[in-house]
Design an enzyme around this catalytic site. Structure first.
Site, PDB file in Angstrom:
ATOM      1  N   GLU A 137       0.885  -1.234  -0.040  1.00  0.00           N
ATOM      2  CA  GLU A 137      -0.034   0.003   0.095  1.00  0.00           C
ATOM      3  C   GLU A 137       0.996   1.411  -0.010  1.00  0.00           C
ATOM      4  O   GLU A 137       0.591   2.460  -0.727  1.00  0.00           O
ATOM      5  CB  GLU A 137      -0.667  -0.177   1.232  1.00  0.00           C
ATOM      6  CG  GLU A 137      -1.734  -1.153   1.116  1.00  0.00           C
ATOM      7  CD  GLU A 137      -1.276  -2.232   2.116  1.00  0.00           C
ATOM      8  OE1 GLU A 137      -2.102  -3.087   2.782  1.00  0.00           O
ATOM      9  OE2 GLU A 137       0.002  -2.533   1.981  1.00  0.00           O
ATOM     10  N   ASP A 170      24.529 -37.468  -5.748  1.00  0.00           N
ATOM     11  CA  ASP A 170      24.616 -36.600  -6.977  1.00  0.00           C
ATOM     12  C   ASP A 170      25.521 -35.253  -6.416  1.00  0.00           C
ATOM     13  O   ASP A 170      25.552 -34.386  -7.392  1.00  0.00           O
ATOM     14  CB  ASP A 170      23.157 -36.008  -7.420  1.00  0.00           C
ATOM     15  CG  ASP A 170      22.299 -37.111  -7.889  1.00  0.00           C
ATOM     16  OD1 ASP A 170      23.085 -38.097  -8.290  1.00  0.00           O
ATOM     17  OD2 ASP A 170      21.161 -37.134  -8.014  1.00  0.00           O
ATOM     18  N   LEU A 205      21.789 -27.266  -5.998  1.00  0.00           N
ATOM     19  CA  LEU A 205      20.669 -26.505  -5.380  1.00  0.00           C
ATOM     20  C   LEU A 205      20.417 -25.149  -5.340  1.00  0.00           C
ATOM     21  O   LEU A 205      19.826 -24.570  -4.505  1.00  0.00           O
ATOM     22  CB  LEU A 205      20.392 -27.096  -4.030  1.00  0.00           C
ATOM     23  CG  LEU A 205      20.337 -28.689  -3.974  1.00  0.00           C
ATOM     24  CD1 LEU A 205      20.247 -29.028  -2.218  1.00  0.00           C
ATOM     25  CD2 LEU A 205      19.150 -29.262  -4.485  1.00  0.00           C
ATOM     26  N   ALA A 257      13.284 -40.326  -4.448  1.00  0.00           N
ATOM     27  CA  ALA A 257      11.960 -41.140  -4.307  1.00  0.00           C
ATOM     28  C   ALA A 257      11.649 -41.362  -2.774  1.00  0.00           C
ATOM     29  O   ALA A 257      10.245 -41.328  -2.648  1.00  0.00           O
ATOM     30  CB  ALA A 257      12.314 -42.473  -5.013  1.00  0.00           C
TER      31      ALA A 257
END
Length: 315
Positions: free
Chosen positions: A46, A195, A199, A249
């Protein structure tokens, strides 16, 4: 309000720990000012919109704002409800009441006492734009998006664990854009060890938007990464409003099993792997009836040769 909700995307996640709010000032059917919560939370939407107006220009106009104007002063700025009372628009249309007890209806009351008409919508568009903030305030945890990149037959890697790359370059850029919209990103310990994912955000100009990194693991904490031991501990992530979960997974299944996923992002590559690693392990499903009516498609698009689909959890 839908236009204001879309504008609020500019605030995410730079506005945190404050919610990403947007405001549109309208006069005679034309938008004369717009604002959204700025970096680190100030100025509020605002105040940002009012700063773009000449003195007295707000008088008699209508303000559309996605969240109830705050009612409390702070050392970082005055209450937005007070600023609006001074600017005197004739009407304020509010998307959502603010669950923060410092405001929680007090902003609406201030406006009404000043003779300003108030309409409260509690509409889907504003709620969606504030999903992370509302999740923290109402559920005491961040809003969780689970991302899965899979082959047509539901695999995320070859049988030996090789997973680079399931999807193409366009889809991977799309993932990085979503990383930039989240406060934190999480993978499982097994994914981290196999891996060593960065990220981060690797889109030109958005590198500084890389989210905080978390692991779901009971192992040793790596440098510069935070850990949680179980999905429910996302409630202890502090001021994180939006969490992006990327797998693997077991981690994906654990978040689904505990019903902590609010949005699914599914990237599907037009390939078949066959005897590969599945995208999900067991999620505690006892019968097919429990699988239906849980997810609602909200977006689908083509990304090069890959397909992206987003689903919202229906609760």
């Amino acid at each position: 309000m839908a236009a204001a909700a879309r504008l609020a995307a500019r605030a995410r996640p730079l506005s945190h720990p404050n919610p990403g709010v947007a405001a549109l000032m309208v006069r005679d059917g034309h938008v004369v000012a717009r604002g959204w919560t700025q970096q680190s939370g100030r100025p509020h939407a605002e105040a940002h919109a009012l700063a773009g107006l000449a003195e007295g220009q707000a008088r008699g106009a209508t303000l559309y704002v996605t969240l109830e104007p705050c009612a409390h002063d702070s050392d970082r700025g005055p209450a937005c409800a007070k600023l609006l009372c001074e600017a005197r628009p004739s009407r304020v249309v509010i998307g959502q009441t603010d669950p923060d007890p410092r405001t929680a209806g007090k902003g609406i009351s201030m406006l009404k006492r000043a003779g300003i008409a108030v309409d409260l919508l509690e509409d889907e568009a504003s709620a969606a734009s504030l999903r992370g903030y509302l999740a923290v305030r109402q559920n005491r945890r961040p809003s969780v998006t689970l991302k899965l990149a899979m082959s047509l037959d539901g695999c995320i890697a070859l049988a030996d664990g090789s997973s680079q790359w399931i999807t193409g370059e366009v889809a991977r850029a799309h993932v990085h854009a979503h990383r930039a919209r989240h406060d934190a990103i999480l993978v499982g310990g097994a994914t981290w060890r196999s891996d060593r994912p960065r990220l981060d955000v690797r889109l030109p100009g958005l590198e500084s938007r890389s989210p905080r990194r978390f692991l779901l693991t009971r192992g040793v904490k790596p440098d510069d990464v935070s850990i949680i031991n179980r999905p429910e501990q996302i409630a202890e992530m502090g001021d994180v409003q939006y969490l992006y979960v990327e797998g693997g997974a077991e981690t994906a299944a654990s978040f689904l099993k505990t019903d902590l996923v609010d949005e699914l992002h599914i990237y599907t590559a037009p390939i078949l792997i066959g005897d590969g690693l599945r995208g999900l392990s067991g999620i505690g499903l006892d019968d097919l009836a429990g699988a239906h009516s849980r997810w609602q498609l909200c977006e689908r698009r083509q990304l090069g040769s890959d397909t992206f689909a987003s689903y919202l959890r229906t609760r």
